[in-house]
Design a protein around this motif. Structure first.
Motif, short mmCIF file in Angstrom:
data_model
loop_
_atom_site.label_atom_id
_atom_site.label_comp_id
_atom_site.label_asym_id
_atom_site.label_seq_id
_atom_site.Cartn_x
_atom_site.Cartn_y
_atom_site.Cartn_z
N VAL A 75 0.84 -1.20 0.00
CA VAL A 75 0.00 0.00 0.00
C VAL A 75 0.87 1.25 0.00
O VAL A 75 0.64 2.20 -0.76
N ALA A 76 1.90 1.26 0.86
CA ALA A 76 2.77 2.44 0.94
C ALA A 76 3.54 2.66 -0.35
O ALA A 76 3.67 3.80 -0.82
N ASP A 77 4.04 1.59 -0.95
CA ASP A 77 4.80 1.73 -2.19
C ASP A 77 3.91 2.24 -3.33
O ASP A 77 4.32 3.07 -4.13
N ALA A 78 2.67 1.75 -3.37
CA ALA A 78 1.73 2.21 -4.41
C ALA A 78 1.45 3.69 -4.25
O ALA A 78 1.40 4.44 -5.24
N TYR A 79 1.28 4.14 -3.01
CA TYR A 79 1.07 5.58 -2.79
C TYR A 79 2.29 6.38 -3.23
O TYR A 79 2.16 7.40 -3.92
N LEU A 80 3.48 5.96 -2.82
CA LEU A 80 4.68 6.73 -3.12
C LEU A 80 4.92 6.84 -4.62
O LEU A 80 5.38 7.88 -5.11
N ALA A 81 4.59 5.80 -5.36
CA ALA A 81 4.73 5.85 -6.82
C ALA A 81 3.79 6.91 -7.40
O ALA A 81 4.19 7.71 -8.26
N ARG A 82 2.54 6.94 -6.93
CA ARG A 82 1.59 7.95 -7.41
C ARG A 82 2.03 9.35 -6.98
O ARG A 82 1.91 10.32 -7.73
N ALA A 83 2.50 9.45 -5.74
CA ALA A 83 2.90 10.76 -5.22
C ALA A 83 4.03 11.35 -6.07
O ALA A 83 4.02 12.55 -6.38
N ALA A 84 4.99 10.51 -6.42
CA ALA A 84 6.11 11.00 -7.23
C ALA A 84 5.62 11.56 -8.56
O ALA A 84 6.11 12.60 -9.03
N GLU A 85 4.65 10.89 -9.17
CA GLU A 85 4.09 11.37 -10.43
C GLU A 85 3.40 12.72 -10.26
O GLU A 85 3.26 13.49 -11.22
N GLN A 86 2.96 13.02 -9.03
CA GLN A 86 2.23 14.25 -8.74
C GLN A 86 3.16 15.37 -8.24
O GLN A 86 2.70 16.40 -7.77
N GLY A 87 4.46 15.14 -8.33
CA GLY A 87 5.41 16.17 -7.94
C GLY A 87 5.80 16.16 -6.48
O GLY A 87 6.50 17.07 -6.02
N VAL A 88 5.35 15.17 -5.73
CA VAL A 88 5.72 15.10 -4.31
C VAL A 88 7.18 14.70 -4.18
O VAL A 88 7.62 13.69 -4.73
N ARG A 89 7.93 15.51 -3.45
CA ARG A 89 9.35 15.23 -3.22
C ARG A 89 9.62 14.79 -1.79
O ARG A 89 10.66 14.21 -1.49
N HIS A 90 8.67 15.07 -0.89
CA HIS A 90 8.80 14.69 0.51
C HIS A 90 7.41 14.38 1.04
O HIS A 90 6.47 15.16 0.81
N ALA A 91 7.25 13.25 1.74
CA ALA A 91 5.93 12.85 2.25
C ALA A 91 6.04 12.49 3.72
O ALA A 91 6.90 11.70 4.12
N GLU A 92 5.17 13.08 4.52
CA GLU A 92 5.06 12.76 5.94
C GLU A 92 3.74 12.04 6.13
O GLU A 92 2.67 12.66 6.07
N ILE A 93 3.83 10.73 6.36
CA ILE A 93 2.70 9.82 6.17
C ILE A 93 2.07 9.43 7.51
O ILE A 93 2.75 8.92 8.40
N PHE A 94 0.75 9.68 7.63
CA PHE A 94 0.01 9.25 8.81
C PHE A 94 -0.31 7.76 8.72
O PHE A 94 -0.61 7.24 7.63
N PHE A 95 -0.31 7.08 9.87
CA PHE A 95 -0.91 5.76 9.95
C PHE A 95 -1.66 5.64 11.27
O PHE A 95 -1.35 6.33 12.24
N ASP A 96 -2.68 4.77 11.29
CA ASP A 96 -3.58 4.60 12.43
C ASP A 96 -3.40 3.22 13.05
O ASP A 96 -4.11 2.28 12.69
N PRO A 97 -2.46 3.05 13.99
CA PRO A 97 -2.23 1.71 14.52
C PRO A 97 -3.45 1.07 15.17
O PRO A 97 -3.67 -0.14 15.04
#
Length: 328
Positions: A75-97
């Motif tokens: 799930v995280a890798d799929a998001y990061l791939a999409r984010a990169a295509e959208q110009g994201v260079r740095h991501a601070e990612i929430f998760f809900d344990p």
């Protein structure tokens, strides 16, 4: 050729909210879990929300397929791939344990799985990352404390703690103790406040939780004294326009308070919140406000600069990212 998206930081992103229907069904099949929808098409039709709670009901139902380290890493890798295509260079990612431990998934499984994807993100996707552990505000303060203690062995992987889920009736003051523990442990603090909840929740997040950033915060505009405080202290606000539209915080994107927030001198940046559900990732939000609010390219660059100014970065790295925006 279309211009590449402006470089930006994504600071308000729930990794569970990036679970696209196809991947949700694939993970459920992998783990022998039956989702309450017959097909991806039926599931997508359910993405029509009347408020925050109607979204959360669906959001939590789809988490049933997330079970293993591999699932969380995928799930995280799929998001990061999409984010990169959208110009994201740095991501601070929430998760809900708590959304996972309540289903019998150990917190270590969640953090190790996410950590695998984040550890290779810069090399694979060109996106630097941080991890933010959120507490569910509609669970008890005792549950949040227990979650924090369970996470102690993994705090070297975690940059900050946050507060999310159903806001109304669950003020930040409920979580004063666990945020104090987080600050003592050297973690940064953020909290959702002023989305559906009143401006008073923003005051509590600032004064009782000691937050470094406010997530959403759009209702601050109802309180002039609060706006003055946020401007004076340059407290970052991570605003999510498409989320605000889908969850009826605003009825029309053209009515969004973003221009007034910028005019007031607030440190506002744009983010996607739960993009699989709300119709757009990071750059999609930039495009949507450009079109709905008539924002010019310099204003969009200001919003991108603000995202890096608001990020948990060392000053050298921040300066490098800001130069990328200026040269875009």
């Amino acid at each position: 050729m279309a211009q590449a998206p402006v470089p930006k930081a994504e600071l308000h992103l729930h990794i569970e909210g990036t679970l696209e229907p196809g991947l949700a069904f694939a993970l459920a099949a992998r783990n022998g879990v039956e989702l309450p929808y017959a097909s991806e098409e039926e599931l997508r039709r359910a993405y029509s929300f009347t408020d925050l709670q109607s979204f959360l009901d669906l959001y939590y139902a789809l988490l049933a397929g997330l079970r293993t380290e591999d699932d969380f890493a995928e799930v995280a890798d799929a998001y990061l791939a999409r984010a990169a295509e959208q110009g994201v260079r740095h991501a601070e990612i929430f998760f809900d344990p708590q959304a996972h431990t309540s289903r019998g998934v150990p917190i270590g499984t969640v953090i190790e799985g996410l950590g695998r994807a984040l550890a290779k993100s810069e090399e694979t996707h060109g996106v630097s990352t941080r991890l933010i552990m959120c507490f569910l505000r509609d669970e008890s303060a005792e549950s949040a404390l227990a979650t924090f203690e369970a996470a102690r062995p993994y705090l070297d992987r975690i940059t900050a703690v946050g507060l999310d889920s159903a806001e109304v009736g669950h003020p930040p003051s409920k979580f004063t103790e666990v945020f104090a523990l987080a600050r003592e442990a050297g973690l940064k603090c953020v909290a959702h406040a002023g989305e559906e909840g009143p401006p008073a929740y923003v005051w509590e997040a600032l004064d009782l939780l000691g937050v470094d950033r406010v997530d959403h915060g759009v209702r601050c505009m109802e309180d002039r004294e609060l706006v003055d405080r946020l401007v004076a202290d340059q407290v970052p606000l991570t605003v999510c326009p498409l989320s605000n539209l889908q969850l009826k915080v605003v009825d029309d994107l053209a009515d969004h308070p973003l221009p007034a927030m910028l005019d007031a001198g607030l440190l506002v940046s744009l983010h996607s919140d739960d993009p699989a559900y709300f119709g757009g990732y990071a750059h999609d939000n930039f495009t949507a406000v450009r079109d709905a609010l008539g924002l010019d390219e310099e204003t969009l660059r200001t919003l991108a600069r603000n995202s890096f100014r608001s990020a948990f970065l060392d000053e050298e790295t921040r300066a490098a990212y800001l130069r990328e925006v200026d040269s875009h």
